[in-house]
Design an enzyme around this catalytic site. Structure first.
Site, PDB file in Angstrom:
ATOM      1  N   CYS A 110      -1.035  -5.058   7.165  1.00 20.05           N
ATOM      2  CA  CYS A 110      -0.770  -3.893   8.075  1.00 20.05           C
ATOM      3  C   CYS A 110       0.123  -4.184   9.498  1.00 20.05           C
ATOM      4  CB  CYS A 110      -1.801  -3.138   8.387  1.00 20.05           C
ATOM      5  SG  CYS A 110      -3.075  -2.888   7.180  1.00 20.05           S
ATOM      6  N   ASP A 160       2.538   2.656   2.332  1.00 21.33           N
ATOM      7  CA  ASP A 160       2.545   2.986   4.036  1.00 21.33           C
ATOM      8  C   ASP A 160       4.127   2.899   4.479  1.00 21.33           C
ATOM      9  OD1 ASP A 160       0.306   4.123   3.314  1.00 21.33           O
ATOM     10  OD2 ASP A 160      -0.787   2.245   4.785  1.00 21.33           O
ATOM     11  N   CYS A 195      -2.245   3.426   7.633  1.00 21.48           N
ATOM     12  CA  CYS A 195      -3.745   3.255   7.758  1.00 21.48           C
ATOM     13  C   CYS A 195      -4.086   3.405   9.260  1.00 21.48           C
ATOM     14  CB  CYS A 195      -4.216   2.210   6.638  1.00 21.48           C
ATOM     15  SG  CYS A 195      -3.544   0.458   7.528  1.00 21.48           S
ATOM     16  N   CYS A 223       0.609  -1.397   0.114  1.00 24.68           N
ATOM     17  CA  CYS A 223      -0.046   0.041  -0.074  1.00 24.68           C
ATOM     18  C   CYS A 223       0.916   1.240  -0.206  1.00 24.68           C
ATOM     19  CB  CYS A 223      -0.569   0.032   1.296  1.00 24.68           C
ATOM     20  SG  CYS A 223       0.083  -0.010   2.745  1.00 24.68           S
TER      21      CYS A 223
HETATM   22 FE1  FES Z   1      -1.065   0.124   4.307  1.00 25.68          FE
HETATM   23 FE2  FES Z   1      -2.541  -0.614   6.193  1.00 25.68          FE
HETATM   24  S1  FES Z   1      -3.136  -0.058   4.505  1.00 25.68           S
HETATM   25  S2  FES Z   1      -0.447  -0.326   6.293  1.00 25.68           S
END
Ligand code: FES
Length: 117
Positions: free
Chosen positions: A96, A29, A52, A27
């Site tokens: 995540c 992140d 997230c 994602c």
């Molecule tokens: Fe990216 Fe959860 S969607 S860490």
């Protein structure tokens, strides 16, 4: 749920003994986790994340779990034990939880490699 709404230990630690950075390719992140170590024990932990809500809750839980643990005990914290401590995460959010445990392990490795110098 509490860790989603009131994440603990958010922020930067300027005098950290170890720092771990981990990104999530799924994602995009990322998170950074800081630890303070004394006598082989984690005395404090903080994190910053661009992730997230689940990643934030996981990071919050990981830092809480890591505190007062020895480095070996903290190395044994896994994404499964974190998800369990949060009373489970929805399957699509399991990736995540990798972030938190991996960043913690990297911070410990960072601390150990600094000590060897
Ligand atoms: Fe990216 Fe959860 S969607 S860490």
């Amino acid at each position: 749920m509490d860790h989603f709404e009131n994440p603990r230990n958010v922020g930067e630690m300027k005098d950290a003994d170890g720092v771990g950075e981990e990104g999530n390719p799924t994602c995009g992140d990322a998170m950074k986790l800081y630890i303070k170590v004394e006598d082989d024990k984690i005395t404090d932990a903080k994190f910053q994340t661009f992730g997230c809500g689940a990643a934030i809750a996981v990071s919050s839980m990981v830092t809480e779990m890591a505190k007062d643990k020895t480095l070996d005990e903290a190395m044994a914290i896994t994404k499964e034990s974190v998800a369990e401590a949060l009373d489970g995460l929805p399957p699509q959010k399991m990736h995540c939880s990798n972030l938190g445990a991996d960043a913690l392990h990297k911070a410990i490795e960072d601390y150990r490699s600094r000590k060897e110098k």
